[in-house]
Design an enzyme around this catalytic site. Sequence first.
Site, PDB file in Angstrom:
ATOM      1  N   ASP A 196      47.033  33.298  46.833  1.00  0.00           N
ATOM      2  CA  ASP A 196      47.157  34.751  46.904  1.00  0.00           C
ATOM      3  C   ASP A 196      46.861  35.272  48.312  1.00  0.00           C
ATOM      4  OD1 ASP A 196      47.683  37.295  45.975  1.00  0.00           O
ATOM      5  OD2 ASP A 196      45.962  37.433  44.653  1.00  0.00           O
ATOM      6  N   ASP A 197      45.616  35.656  48.585  1.00  0.00           N
ATOM      7  CA  ASP A 197      45.197  36.196  49.893  1.00  0.00           C
ATOM      8  C   ASP A 197      43.953  35.438  50.352  1.00  0.00           C
ATOM      9  OD1 ASP A 197      46.920  38.839  50.214  1.00  0.00           O
ATOM     10  OD2 ASP A 197      46.224  38.776  48.127  1.00  0.00           O
TER      11      ASP A 197
ATOM     12  N   HIS B 297      55.036  40.812  40.773  1.00  0.00           N
ATOM     13  CA  HIS B 297      53.650  40.788  40.308  1.00  0.00           C
ATOM     14  C   HIS B 297      53.575  41.585  39.006  1.00  0.00           C
ATOM     15  CE1 HIS B 297      52.881  39.402  44.330  1.00  0.00           C
ATOM     16  NE2 HIS B 297      51.565  39.493  44.226  1.00  0.00           N
TER      17      HIS B 297
ATOM     18  N   HIS C 103      52.651  31.667  45.596  1.00  0.00           N
ATOM     19  CA  HIS C 103      52.054  33.006  45.566  1.00  0.00           C
ATOM     20  C   HIS C 103      51.085  33.108  46.733  1.00  0.00           C
ATOM     21  CE1 HIS C 103      50.539  36.517  42.898  1.00  0.00           C
ATOM     22  NE2 HIS C 103      50.134  36.706  44.151  1.00  0.00           N
TER      23      HIS C 103
ATOM     24  N   GLU D  52      48.381  41.265  36.136  1.00  0.00           N
ATOM     25  CA  GLU D  52      47.103  40.933  36.789  1.00  0.00           C
ATOM     26  C   GLU D  52      46.091  41.969  36.325  1.00  0.00           C
ATOM     27  OE1 GLU D  52      45.121  40.460  41.248  1.00  0.00           O
ATOM     28  OE2 GLU D  52      46.994  41.545  41.015  1.00  0.00           O
TER      29      GLU D  52
END
Length: 335
Positions: A277-278, A196, A16, A199
């Site tokens: 993730d980021d 996704h 991810h 979340e």
Amino acid sequence: MDDTTFAHGLPKAELHLHIEGTLEPELMFTLATRNGVNLPFATVDDVRAAYEFTDLQSFLDIYYQGAAVLITEQDFYDLASEYYTRAADAGVRHVEMFFDPQTHTERGVAFETVLDGLTRAGADAQEQLGISNGLIMCFLRHLDAAAAMATLEQALPHRDRILGVGLDSSEVGNPPELFADVYARARDAGFLAVAHAGEEGPPAYIWGALDALGAQRIEHGVRCLEDPALVARLAAERIPLTVCPISNVRLRVVDTMADHMLPAMLEAGLMVSINSDDPAYFGGYIGDNYAAAAGIGLSRHTLAEIARNSFRSSFLTDDEKNRLIAEVDAFVAGT
């Protein structure tokens, strides 16, 4: 060896990871200068100061702004190459990387420009760093299904270079069912499917990702715990969940790391992996996320099992999975 060193050295897969979310401020300024793009920030410190988010949307607003510096094939190559170098230092052996073509094609960047740069960086990472990798093309769910279908049409001639399709961006108010036809077309074309879900969106979105989209892996999925029947299904079917602890804190999915649902997910028997993730925006690459999990009480034994899960949850062949799981076993035995 302390817990942080163990967390970073443990062989692992990253499943991810949004490549646009690895754009560090220093590279952002370099690319802005290279491409003549004016940034609304005067310094690197100004950029970092802007990375205070109240929810997913507040992050996405600045994420898309930063992506404007990515224009040429070399830009995408440089972006991915920097990530792979960091990943190698954090024990990553395999990556299944998200990219958002619509973020770029809407700005006039050709689909092939994005793909060529990322593909070339992936080939070099395999050859030079020993990191196997694949690309997962995500549809932006805040845009409509027609736009997603048009992006899929652009991808079809490049099927051999794209592992699968995903669904990301603003979750709330954009349920998976809106993209059922796009996913059906993608699966028919041979793309693997992830999405996704769960979340910020409710557990119903996870059900939708599984049943309407045919998702083989759920990205995030942390809100599954609100639905016991869903938890039972995810555990029984061994459906992978790619959890991103630091991201969840930074986007206020949970208030603090101590509040994170990762221990409860493991206790429920879910197939959980840890990912970043980021990371440029959230201040933690994958090794940092493993270290954060250690910081809330997960043992080295549990972290090693999560690393094994990361390979089990990948789209590698069984032989490749077994080889990499053996690397985890060897690392643990040597510590």
